[in-house]
Design an enzyme around this catalytic site. Structure first.
Site, PDB file in Angstrom:
ATOM      1  N   HIS A  42      37.715  29.691  21.168  1.00 15.41           N
ATOM      2  CA  HIS A  42      38.682  29.618  22.437  1.00 15.41           C
ATOM      3  C   HIS A  42      38.794  30.965  22.936  1.00 15.41           C
ATOM      4  O   HIS A  42      38.960  30.912  24.273  1.00 15.41           O
ATOM      5  CB  HIS A  42      40.091  29.077  21.452  1.00 15.41           C
ATOM      6  CG  HIS A  42      41.172  28.963  22.295  1.00 15.41           C
ATOM      7  ND1 HIS A  42      41.724  27.881  22.795  1.00 15.41           N
ATOM      8  CD2 HIS A  42      42.109  30.133  22.916  1.00 15.41           C
ATOM      9  CE1 HIS A  42      42.758  28.082  23.597  1.00 15.41           C
ATOM     10  NE2 HIS A  42      43.086  29.420  23.810  1.00 15.41           N
ATOM     11  N   GLU A  43      39.000  32.088  22.291  1.00 17.06           N
ATOM     12  CA  GLU A  43      39.296  33.238  22.736  1.00 17.06           C
ATOM     13  C   GLU A  43      38.086  33.785  23.825  1.00 17.06           C
ATOM     14  O   GLU A  43      38.044  34.417  24.825  1.00 17.06           O
ATOM     15  CB  GLU A  43      39.463  34.304  21.949  1.00 17.06           C
ATOM     16  CG  GLU A  43      40.589  34.132  20.881  1.00 17.06           C
ATOM     17  CD  GLU A  43      41.899  33.879  21.982  1.00 17.06           C
ATOM     18  OE1 GLU A  43      42.082  34.451  22.970  1.00 17.06           O
ATOM     19  OE2 GLU A  43      42.755  33.037  21.802  1.00 17.06           O
TER      20      GLU A  43
ATOM     21  N   HIS B 203      38.031  32.596  27.282  1.00 20.46           N
ATOM     22  CA  HIS B 203      38.962  33.427  28.175  1.00 20.46           C
ATOM     23  C   HIS B 203      37.937  34.556  28.577  1.00 20.46           C
ATOM     24  O   HIS B 203      38.309  35.169  29.837  1.00 20.46           O
ATOM     25  CB  HIS B 203      40.072  33.829  27.517  1.00 20.46           C
ATOM     26  CG  HIS B 203      41.231  32.884  27.160  1.00 20.46           C
ATOM     27  ND1 HIS B 203      41.434  32.072  28.172  1.00 20.46           N
ATOM     28  CD2 HIS B 203      41.804  32.587  26.237  1.00 20.46           C
ATOM     29  CE1 HIS B 203      42.383  31.131  27.567  1.00 20.46           C
ATOM     30  NE2 HIS B 203      42.623  31.209  26.167  1.00 20.46           N
TER      31      HIS B 203
ATOM     32  N   GLU C 142      44.928  27.287  28.977  1.00 22.63           N
ATOM     33  CA  GLU C 142      44.819  26.874  27.654  1.00 22.63           C
ATOM     34  C   GLU C 142      44.177  25.499  27.303  1.00 22.63           C
ATOM     35  O   GLU C 142      43.348  25.538  26.100  1.00 22.63           O
ATOM     36  CB  GLU C 142      46.287  26.990  27.020  1.00 22.63           C
ATOM     37  CG  GLU C 142      46.723  28.337  26.995  1.00 22.63           C
ATOM     38  CD  GLU C 142      45.828  29.412  26.304  1.00 22.63           C
ATOM     39  OE1 GLU C 142      45.285  28.865  25.168  1.00 22.63           O
ATOM     40  OE2 GLU C 142      45.810  30.620  26.717  1.00 22.63           O
TER      41      GLU C 142
END
Length: 635
Positions: free
Chosen positions: A167-168, A171, A244
């Protein structure tokens, strides 16, 4: 959306941030002017000119306070992701850590970095945070930091930790990280007036004749500060929630399983600590970049979608009653990530295999474009195979402070003995004879037969340790890299690109905020640079001029189909590329997509792409900040 479309969307979000910030500033200026008007108008009627002068003065002072506040915070964040991690109490994870939890985290981060085609980021742990949370911070992949809380390390199993880290990485890859750190700097300015009022109230206003007036002014500043706080929270919520959702979806695409990410979110919802951070002020400032809601906002101010909604997007049949059941279960026996790993058999797997260096395969431009910054399960297997194939002693050398420089220089040493001798002399003249000897020995002992697919990942593993060296040493190192590559002007394209990649990544890590930008240049402004790049790639891939011309024309037709740019071999060879990197890297994301398509068309014009050519393509794409996963030979 593919990588280039997401980059374009991130650039639009940056423009939207400017507009929203401008509206917030106007609101605060109006509030200050209105308060000044009321106070000044209590007594006798002022002259019109006096009123105008007052409003002009308060407007200028307010804009000055906001502007100086933003500039101060932006300057304090020039260090990039590491500055944010240290502010939150992060502790760096050393390469030789003996803590099994930390080794597991490092393995997961390295695996995802190699699968994504980006440098391995610095890794931090927020040791005093019991909640489950994480964030990625920085201006670019070269200065990125991935930080997780101790609660995430202790309570998540390997699949869940991989889901959070993936998930990070979304980004990092999609440009969110750059926007997030800019948001921290910009929003600080609109909070400045409230912070000034709060400071005056906390430290008192004295007992002099003007104490009452100062107290009233401080209270007014606090009220106006809440206007800034309102706008700040609204801006963060508006820009963060959809990102998100996209990061959750990307994490599932990266890992090709929902259990890990869903499991992490369930533990956040089922444990009392949740995702909260202990320091509410710090948590609020970084709330928009956290994996989970670290503050407890909801409604209009929520920076994340509701937790149950995020879980149901992964498991549509999940209900709130099941979350309550998990909460009761974990009240009695809290989860332990390492014990779950043992029970679930989640040890790292070695399912991937490296292709033979003589293997050839076909690729198409749309196929490669779809893979940019978008690793798939095969890439994780390939990353696992890459890490497993790099000898343990070589990985250890890449993680040691005293050997990382000679190891990277050894990757650049030529096969030709005479040229290698000259390169050693260049190293000795700048970094000393011992460094030259070490580089030569490392090449002979460990790198002479290194598989082509391992060179770039090895440099990626070495990068975190390299950028810890003092800046003067790094400057000399980069000068040495240039000298080694240009020793006699006879440089292979891969060596030239690898050297350039080292230059780019180290320079960006030394001054990350300076290199943070979304390109805006159009293809019409870089026709010559595009032609030079495709021409050099075609020249280096073919001994026959006719074949090189055919490859070039195939690529140029893909990028600039309405322009007639003839094939003109560059006499200086790869050295002609020195002039193209900066203009091409400044391209608009969708224009950069066209350049990548042209590169693929040039390299794959004969439907025979070798492993070396694939690694060359990955290296050029990395220099242009379009990270390619390691496995291109997909059906």
């Amino acid at each position: 959306m593919n990588f280039f479309e997401r980059q374009a969307a991130a650039r639009r979000s940056s423009s939207r941030l400017v507009v929203l910030f401008g509206l917030a500033v106007l609101g605060i200026v109006f509030a200050v002017d209105f308060a000044a008007y009321l106070v000044y108008g209590i007594g006798e009627d002022p002259l019109p000119g006096e009123r105008a002068a007052l409003l002009f003065t308060t407007t200028v002072l307010t804009l000055g306070v906001i502007g100086l506040g933003s500039l101060y915070r932006i300057a304090s964040l020039r260090g990039g992701g590491e500055t944010v991690a240290l502010q939150l109490g992060g502790v760096p994870v050393s390469a030789d850590t003996q803590d099994f939890n930390l080794r597991r985290l490092r393995n997961v981060v390295e695996e995802i970095a190699i699968a994504s085609g980006v440098p391995v980021p610095k890794i931090y742990v927020l040791e005093h945070e019991a909640g489950i949370n994480a964030f990625a911070a920085g201006y670019s992949p070269s200065d990125a930091v991935v930080a997780v809380t101790r609660g995430a390390l202790d309570k998540l199993n390997r699949d869940e930790l991989q889901g959070v880290v993936a998930h990070e990485f979304s980004h990092i890859l999609n440009g969110d990280m750059r926007l997030n750190i800019r948001l921290m700097g910009v929003l600080f300015g609109i909070l400045m007036i409230g912070l000034i009022g709060r400071k005056i109230l906390l430290h008192g206003s004295g007992r002099g004749r003007g104490a009452g007036a100062i107290l009233v002014a401080a209270l007014v500043a606090m009220v106006i500060g809440y206007i800034g706080l309102f706008f700040g929270r609204m801006i963060k919520a508006g820009l963060s929630r959809e990102r998100e959702r996209l990061a959750d979806a990307s994490a599932v695409q990266f890992t090709r399983q929902t259990d890990g990410l869903a499991g992490a979110l369930k533990k956040i919802g089922g444990l009392d600590e949740g995702a909260r951070l202990a320091d509410r002020n710090d948590a609020e400032e970084v709330s928009h970049m956290l994996f989970g809601d670290g503050v407890g906002f909801s409604g209009l101010f929520a920076t994340h979608p509701p937790l149950l909604e995020r879980i149901q997007a992964l498991e549509p049949g999940f209900r709130s009653e099941q979350l309550e059941t998990l909460h009761r279960k974990w009240m009695d026996v809290p989860p332990n990530g390492l014990e779950e790993d043992v029970q679930l058999g989640l040890a790292p797997k070695g399912a991937g295999r490296l292709p033979s260096e003589t293997t050839t395969f076909a690729v198409t431009p749309p196929m490669v474009v779809a893979q940019v910054a978008h690793p798939a399960p095969d890439d994780y297997k390939r990353a696992d195979a890459i890490v497993g194939t790099i000898p343990a002693e070589v990985r250890a050398l890449a993680r040691r402070r005293d050997t990382v420089m000679p190891l990277l220089l050894a990757l650049l040493l030529d096969d030709d003995k005479r040229l290698r001798t000259l390169q050693r002399e260049e190293i000795a003249a700048r970094l000393g004879l011992a460094m030259a000897e070490d580089a030569s020995q490392l090449r002979a002992q460990h790198l002479a037969d290194l598989h082509a697919a391992l060179r770039l990942p090895l440099a990626s593993i070495a990068f975190p340790e390299l950028r810890l060296r003092p800046r003067p040493e790094l400057d000399v190192f980069l000068d040495t890299v240039e000298a080694v590559v240009h020793t006699d002007g006879q440089v292979s394209l891969f060596e030239f690109c690898l050297a350039r990649l080292l230059q780019v990544q180290v320079r960006e890590s030394l001054d990350p905020s300076r290199h943070a930008r979304f390109g805006r240049t159009k293809l019409t402004g870089v026709k010559r640079e595009v032609a030079t790049l495709l021409c050099v790639v075609a020249q280096c891939g073919h001994d026959n001029e006719g074949d090189a011309r055919a490859a070039y024309l195939k690529g140029i037709e893909r990028v600039l189909q309405h322009d007639h740019l003839p094939y003109l071999p560059r006499k200086e060879g790869v050295l002609a590329l020195d002039a193209v990197w900066a203009p091409l890297d400044a391209l608009d994301p969708l224009a950069k997509q066209a350049v990548v398509e042209g590169l693929v068309a040039t390299i794959g014009h004969d439907n025979q792409v070798t492993v070396a050519e694939a690694e060359l393509l990955r290296t050029i794409c990395a220099v242009l900040h379009c990270p390619l996963p390691p496995m291109l030979e997909r059906a």
